[in-house]
Design a protein around this motif. Structure first.
Motif, mmCIF file in Angstrom:
data_model
loop_
_atom_site.group_PDB
_atom_site.id
_atom_site.type_symbol
_atom_site.label_atom_id
_atom_site.label_comp_id
_atom_site.label_asym_id
_atom_site.label_seq_id
_atom_site.Cartn_x
_atom_site.Cartn_y
_atom_site.Cartn_z
ATOM 1 N N PHE A 138 0.715 -1.264 -0.050
ATOM 2 C CA PHE A 138 -0.194 0.133 0.085
ATOM 3 C C PHE A 138 0.771 1.301 -0.050
ATOM 4 C CE2 PHE A 138 -2.889 -3.120 1.696
ATOM 5 C CZ PHE A 138 -3.929 -3.151 1.229
ATOM 6 N N ILE A 139 0.297 2.243 -0.639
ATOM 7 C CA ILE A 139 1.297 3.891 -0.546
ATOM 8 C C ILE A 139 -0.059 4.643 -0.295
ATOM 9 C CG2 ILE A 139 2.183 5.375 -2.305
ATOM 10 C CD1 ILE A 139 2.736 3.222 -3.943
ATOM 11 N N GLY A 140 0.654 5.340 0.956
ATOM 12 C CA GLY A 140 -0.294 6.226 1.387
ATOM 13 C C GLY A 140 0.349 7.105 2.375
ATOM 14 N N GLU A 141 0.128 8.369 2.459
ATOM 15 C CA GLU A 141 0.740 9.357 3.228
ATOM 16 C C GLU A 141 2.279 9.574 2.956
ATOM 17 O OE1 GLU A 141 -0.479 8.871 7.281
ATOM 18 O OE2 GLU A 141 -2.366 8.584 6.796
ATOM 19 N N GLY A 142 2.664 9.164 1.591
ATOM 20 C CA GLY A 142 3.868 9.372 1.426
ATOM 21 C C GLY A 142 4.905 8.132 1.667
ATOM 22 N N LYS A 143 4.482 6.965 2.340
ATOM 23 C CA LYS A 143 5.269 5.846 2.436
ATOM 24 C C LYS A 143 4.733 4.673 2.062
ATOM 25 C CE LYS A 143 3.302 4.895 7.125
ATOM 26 N NZ LYS A 143 3.861 4.864 8.502
ATOM 27 N N GLU A 144 5.231 3.878 1.693
ATOM 28 C CA GLU A 144 5.246 2.286 1.526
ATOM 29 C C GLU A 144 4.926 1.416 2.408
ATOM 30 O OE1 GLU A 144 7.094 1.495 -2.949
ATOM 31 O OE2 GLU A 144 8.261 2.501 -1.275
ATOM 32 N N THR A 145 3.922 0.450 2.559
ATOM 33 C CA THR A 145 3.742 -0.414 3.847
ATOM 34 C C THR A 145 3.374 -1.750 3.092
ATOM 35 O OG1 THR A 145 1.439 0.140 4.334
ATOM 36 C CG2 THR A 145 3.349 1.100 5.464
ATOM 37 N N LEU A 146 3.764 -2.651 3.540
ATOM 38 C CA LEU A 146 3.536 -4.353 3.422
ATOM 39 C C LEU A 146 2.603 -4.693 4.295
ATOM 40 C CD1 LEU A 146 6.845 -5.636 1.866
ATOM 41 C CD2 LEU A 146 4.998 -4.253 0.745
ATOM 42 N N LYS A 147 1.390 -5.076 4.096
ATOM 43 C CA LYS A 147 0.380 -5.494 5.139
ATOM 44 C C LYS A 147 0.297 -7.139 4.687
ATOM 45 C CE LYS A 147 -1.412 -1.804 6.843
ATOM 46 N NZ LYS A 147 -1.720 -1.302 7.848
ATOM 47 N N THR A 148 1.135 -7.985 5.740
ATOM 48 C CA THR A 148 0.940 -9.303 5.388
ATOM 49 C C THR A 148 0.381 -10.182 6.686
ATOM 50 O OG1 THR A 148 3.155 -9.732 6.827
ATOM 51 C CG2 THR A 148 3.423 -9.100 4.352
ATOM 52 N N MET A 149 0.246 -11.386 6.204
ATOM 53 C CA MET A 149 -0.288 -12.443 7.165
ATOM 54 C C MET A 149 0.512 -13.857 6.782
ATOM 55 S SD MET A 149 -3.933 -14.353 7.396
ATOM 56 C CE MET A 149 -4.398 -13.363 8.986
ATOM 57 N N TRP A 150 0.935 -14.459 7.640
ATOM 58 C CA TRP A 150 2.031 -15.633 7.554
ATOM 59 C C TRP A 150 1.599 -16.868 8.206
ATOM 60 C CZ3 TRP A 150 3.678 -17.127 12.345
ATOM 61 C CH2 TRP A 150 3.969 -16.201 13.346
ATOM 62 N N LEU A 151 1.980 -17.849 7.878
ATOM 63 C CA LEU A 151 1.899 -19.343 8.243
ATOM 64 C C LEU A 151 3.357 -19.792 8.480
ATOM 65 C CD1 LEU A 151 -0.913 -20.710 6.220
ATOM 66 C CD2 LEU A 151 -0.979 -20.370 8.693
ATOM 67 N N LEU A 152 3.650 -20.292 9.710
ATOM 68 C CA LEU A 152 4.711 -21.084 9.945
ATOM 69 C C LEU A 152 4.749 -22.395 10.412
ATOM 70 C CD1 LEU A 152 8.005 -19.989 11.929
ATOM 71 C CD2 LEU A 152 6.889 -21.929 12.624
ATOM 72 N N ARG A 153 5.178 -23.230 9.541
ATOM 73 C CA ARG A 153 4.971 -24.869 9.630
ATOM 74 C C ARG A 153 6.475 -25.219 10.011
ATOM 75 N NH1 ARG A 153 1.443 -28.794 10.397
ATOM 76 N NH2 ARG A 153 2.654 -30.851 10.206
ATOM 77 N N GLU A 154 6.353 -25.821 11.497
ATOM 78 C CA GLU A 154 7.598 -26.258 12.145
ATOM 79 C C GLU A 154 7.444 -27.990 11.630
ATOM 80 O OE1 GLU A 154 9.409 -26.525 16.511
ATOM 81 O OE2 GLU A 154 7.670 -25.677 16.402
#
Length: 171
Positions: A107-123
């Protein structure tokens, strides 16, 4: 009077066209830090949307020395979307027996870039019956960081794992 209105309409149309054609597009390449302090450096995204890079986590459930780990991923076509969705996998092979997959959107907003993520970790676990405790899920928000030395920042933040711990100072 009519000339002023016509001029105003032409000026407004030019400004709208200019802002639309110069819409900033999110580029995944570069250095990112998440809300827990982990670092990720993504190399150039190729024309097919594929990319690779390195990930240095600050969070782990192992007592092993944390090392940077390879990541590989893909994103949607940048010519079609200014805020693309993407996914990548981190193989923690250098210090842990687990793998994490991330999916998100830039996402680009208010002059900055952000990455909104969700993760799955498998052990890895010893048997199928232990599968209930083998997967974790979470979210992270990454923000872009300036990177004056591409390819070196993660290396500089990596702790030397072969160096013994310093002895406690004498009292």
């Amino acid at each position: 009077m009519m000339g002023k209105i016509g001029f105003s309409l032409i000026l407004a149309l030019a400004l709208v066209t200019l802002s639309t054609s110069s819409e900033r597009k999110c580029d995944l390449s570069g250095l990112w830090r998440n809300d827990l302090g982990s670092l990720m450096e993504i190399d150039k995204v190729n024309d097919a949307g594929e990319f690779s890079g390195k990930y240095l986590t600050t969070v782990t459930a192992t007592s092993n020395c944390i090392r940077s780990s390879p990541l590989k991923g893909a994103q949607h076509d940048m010519t079609q979307r200014s805020q693309p969705t993407f996914g990548f996998t981190v193989n923690w092979e250098t210090f842990s027996n687990s793998t994490t997959v991330f999916v998100g959107q830039c996402f680009i907003g208010e002059g900055k870039e952000t990455l909104k993520t969700m993760w799955l970790l498998r052990e890895a676990v010893g048997s199928p019956g232990d599968g209930w405790r083998a997967t974790r899920v979470g979210t992270n928000v990454f923000t872009r960081k300036r990177n004056l030395e591409p390819g070196k920042i993660i290396q500089q933040h990596s702790l030397p794992c072969d160096t013994p711990a310093s002895p406690a100072p004498a009292q």
